[in-house]
Design a protein around this motif. Structure first.
Motif, short mmCIF file in Angstrom:
data_model
loop_
_atom_site.label_atom_id
_atom_site.label_comp_id
_atom_site.label_asym_id
_atom_site.label_seq_id
_atom_site.Cartn_x
_atom_site.Cartn_y
_atom_site.Cartn_z
N THR A 326 -0.42 8.69 11.65
CA THR A 326 0.75 9.36 12.22
C THR A 326 1.98 9.11 11.35
O THR A 326 2.04 8.13 10.60
N PRO A 327 2.99 9.98 11.45
CA PRO A 327 4.22 9.74 10.69
C PRO A 327 4.84 8.37 10.98
O PRO A 327 5.34 7.70 10.07
N ALA A 328 4.79 7.94 12.24
CA ALA A 328 5.37 6.64 12.60
C ALA A 328 4.60 5.51 11.92
O ALA A 328 5.20 4.55 11.42
N PHE A 329 3.28 5.63 11.90
CA PHE A 329 2.44 4.62 11.26
C PHE A 329 2.73 4.56 9.77
O PHE A 329 2.92 3.48 9.20
N GLU A 330 2.81 5.71 9.11
CA GLU A 330 3.05 5.71 7.68
C GLU A 330 4.43 5.13 7.35
O GLU A 330 4.58 4.37 6.40
N GLU A 331 5.42 5.48 8.15
CA GLU A 331 6.76 4.93 7.92
C GLU A 331 6.75 3.41 8.09
O GLU A 331 7.36 2.69 7.29
N ASN A 332 6.04 2.93 9.12
CA ASN A 332 5.93 1.49 9.33
C ASN A 332 5.25 0.80 8.15
O ASN A 332 5.67 -0.28 7.72
N MET A 333 4.21 1.42 7.63
CA MET A 333 3.49 0.83 6.50
C MET A 333 4.38 0.72 5.28
O MET A 333 4.37 -0.30 4.58
N ARG A 334 5.12 1.78 5.00
CA ARG A 334 5.97 1.76 3.81
C ARG A 334 7.06 0.68 3.94
O ARG A 334 7.38 0.00 2.97
N ARG A 335 7.60 0.54 5.13
CA ARG A 335 8.60 -0.50 5.35
C ARG A 335 7.97 -1.88 5.17
O ARG A 335 8.53 -2.75 4.48
N TRP A 336 6.79 -2.08 5.77
CA TRP A 336 6.11 -3.39 5.66
C TRP A 336 5.81 -3.73 4.21
O TRP A 336 6.04 -4.85 3.77
N TRP A 337 5.31 -2.75 3.48
CA TRP A 337 4.94 -3.00 2.09
C TRP A 337 6.17 -3.35 1.25
O TRP A 337 6.13 -4.27 0.44
N GLN A 338 7.24 -2.64 1.47
CA GLN A 338 8.46 -2.91 0.71
C GLN A 338 8.98 -4.31 1.02
O GLN A 338 9.40 -5.04 0.12
N GLU A 339 8.95 -4.68 2.29
CA GLU A 339 9.47 -5.99 2.68
C GLU A 339 8.59 -7.13 2.18
O GLU A 339 9.10 -8.21 1.83
N ASN A 340 7.30 -6.90 2.13
CA ASN A 340 6.38 -8.00 1.84
C ASN A 340 5.85 -8.03 0.42
O ASN A 340 5.15 -8.98 0.05
N SER A 341 6.17 -6.99 -0.36
CA SER A 341 5.75 -7.03 -1.76
C SER A 341 6.86 -7.54 -2.66
O SER A 341 6.65 -7.82 -3.83
N ALA A 342 8.04 -7.69 -2.12
CA ALA A 342 9.17 -8.20 -2.90
C ALA A 342 9.24 -9.71 -2.81
O ALA A 342 8.92 -10.30 -1.78
N ASP A 343 9.63 -10.33 -3.91
CA ASP A 343 9.88 -11.77 -3.94
C ASP A 343 8.67 -12.60 -3.56
O ASP A 343 8.80 -13.69 -2.99
N ARG A 344 7.48 -12.09 -3.86
CA ARG A 344 6.29 -12.89 -3.62
C ARG A 344 6.25 -14.06 -4.58
O ARG A 344 6.57 -13.93 -5.76
N VAL A 345 5.85 -15.21 -4.08
CA VAL A 345 5.80 -16.42 -4.91
C VAL A 345 4.48 -16.46 -5.67
O VAL A 345 3.40 -16.36 -5.07
N ARG A 346 4.57 -16.61 -6.97
CA ARG A 346 3.35 -16.76 -7.77
C ARG A 346 2.88 -18.21 -7.71
O ARG A 346 3.69 -19.13 -7.76
N VAL A 347 1.59 -18.40 -7.61
CA VAL A 347 1.01 -19.73 -7.53
C VAL A 347 0.07 -19.93 -8.71
O VAL A 347 -0.79 -19.09 -8.98
N LYS A 348 0.24 -21.03 -9.40
CA LYS A 348 -0.70 -21.38 -10.46
C LYS A 348 -1.84 -22.15 -9.81
O LYS A 348 -1.65 -23.27 -9.31
N HIS A 349 -3.02 -21.55 -9.81
CA HIS A 349 -4.14 -22.16 -9.12
C HIS A 349 -4.83 -23.21 -9.99
O HIS A 349 -4.70 -23.21 -11.22
N SER A 350 -5.55 -24.07 -9.34
CA SER A 350 -6.23 -25.17 -10.02
C SER A 350 -7.33 -24.65 -10.94
O SER A 350 -7.84 -23.53 -10.80
N ASP A 351 -7.72 -25.51 -11.86
CA ASP A 351 -8.89 -25.25 -12.68
C ASP A 351 -10.12 -25.39 -11.79
O ASP A 351 -10.25 -26.39 -11.06
N PRO A 352 -11.03 -24.42 -11.78
CA PRO A 352 -12.24 -24.54 -10.95
C PRO A 352 -12.97 -25.85 -11.16
O PRO A 352 -13.59 -26.40 -10.23
N ALA A 353 -12.90 -26.39 -12.38
CA ALA A 353 -13.58 -27.66 -12.66
C ALA A 353 -13.03 -28.80 -11.80
O ALA A 353 -13.75 -29.79 -11.55
#
Length: 404
Positions: A326-353
């Motif tokens: 629905t239009p309401a659902f799509e609008e909600n998704m775009r807002r959520w994505w914009q809010e949650n894709s910004a300023d994400r913290v990058r994490v340096k993960h451990s060596d699998p070893a």
């Protein structure tokens, strides 16, 4: 750590109730308690936290059963055609769950209600629900590392671990402590009654609210689909895909981060071994389940496609479901994505070893899955190429890091 009867007595005394609706939970409770006593190295914080978790689950089960006695009509409302997400961590599954939760016409397990299952939300007259306010305060104290490793939002979707804890058959415990005997038992245990009780809990949570289809998520369901199917025979599944060896170290980092708070020592090799076993076993069983006449019940999404154009991927999923975006659902998704894709913290993960993992040795165990997932998501490559040509420099099209 108290004995099983002590935990049960404490829950009964605190609630004044005594009916657990059967004793299917008891074997899991006995096994995890035994493992925590004999194998774990819990510190004082861990002992208190795990005891509180177990007593809390027992109390919740007692309250749920009392609610059914007082409100027998609770069982009349159906759970129809739930959609269950099975993607592994770091495959786009968290982003997918967040986007699906923006559909006003569905029901999902909210973080605050999972944390405090009692009472049913519709029975609470205060607005907002005090549990939401408590969860907002708890979330505000999370460290930046916690937020990066496990994105979580007070009113956002929660994996259904807490519902499985009601029957004490949940992979949750493996994250908290060194419990190899319980982990091995759980992988081979029959979880039919666990999922049946989860269904009972979902009916309890939806009491007094308009009937809406459930959207659920838990990567650990991959290893127990045969049992899950008995409780939810009309369920459909959405599966997000990525090379599991690309996410193993990240998953282990989550376990180690949690375990470091509750234990005197953290056995990283155990963490590596238990996660490698759970992932490979889960994938093997999932392939067998799909081969056993269930492949048509799955919709597949590639991790790269989810990063590149998540809205289109959700549209494709809804086309498959036969439901409108629905239009309401799509609008909600775009807002959520914009809010949650910004300023994400990058994490340096451990060596699998660091976790005793040799990815070159592990990768062949996923060979069949990787071949299958490449076929299931073969449309993603051409779609990605088309999207890249159409939006070659779109800065909002991807998410920083891999914690989605």
């Amino acid at each position: 750590m108290g004995l099983v009867d002590d935990l049960i007595d404490e829950a009964c005394s605190a609630t004044g109730l005594g009916d657990f609706g059967g004793d299917s939970f008891r074997e899991g409770l006995e096994r995890v308690t035994r493992a925590l006593q004999a194998e774990a190295a819990l510190n004082a914080i861990g002992q208190a936290a795990l005891r509180g978790l177990m007593v809390g689950s027992l109390k919740a089960r007692l309250h749920i059963e009392q609610w059914y006695k007082d409100h027998p009509e609770t069982d009349d409302a159906p759970i129809v055609g739930p959609l269950i997400a099975l993607g592994l961590p770091r495959t786009g599954s968290t982003a997918l769950a967040g986007l699906l939760a923006e559909d006003p016409d569905i029901r999902y397990l909210r973080r605050w209600e999972a944390a405090e299952l009692v009472p049913p939300p519709a029975s609470v007259k205060e607005s907002p629900d005090p549990r939401l306010l408590r969860q907002i305060e708890i979330q505000s104290r999370r460290s930046e590392l916690d937020k990066a490793l496990v994105p979580s939002f007070p009113n956002g979707p929660q994996e259904c671990h807490e519902l499985m804890l009601l029957d004490f058959k949940a992979h949750y415990f493996e994250c908290f402590a060194h419990v190899p005997s319980y982990a091995q038992w759980l992988l081979e245990a029959d979880l039919t009654e666990t999922f049946q009780y989860m269904r009972r809990a979902l009916k309890y949570l939806q009491w007094g609210q308009p009937a809406k289809p459930w959207r659920l998520k838990n990567p650990n369901h991959l290893g127990h689909l045969v049992d899950l199917d008995k409780a939810f025979p009309d369920a459909r599944f959405v599966m997000t895909h990525r090379d599991p060896t690309e996410v193993l170290a990240s998953v282990c980092d989550v376990f180690a981060n949690v375990a470091s708070r509750f234990n005197d020592t953290v056995d990283r090799r155990y963490i590596g071994a238990v996660n490698a076993t759970v992932l490979t076993t889960g994938m093997t069983r999932a392939l067998a389940f799909r081969d056993d006449g269930n492949d048509h019940r799955f919709h597949d999404i590639d991790f790269r496609a989810m990063q590149r154009d998540p809205i289109s991927e959700v549209r494709g999923l809804y086309d498959w479901l036969g439901e409108p975006v629905t239009p309401a659902f799509e609008e909600n998704m775009r807002r959520w994505w914009q809010e949650n894709s910004a300023d994400r913290v990058r994490v340096k993960h451990s060596d699998p070893a660091d976790y005793g993992l040799d990815l070159d040795a592990i990768r062949p165990r996923f060979a069949e899955y990787l071949a299958r997932s490449a076929r299931w998501t073969s449309h993603a490559d051409s779609a990605l190429a088309d999207a890249a040509r159409a939006h070659p420099t779109d800065p909002s099209a991807s998410v920083a890091g891999d914690a989605v």
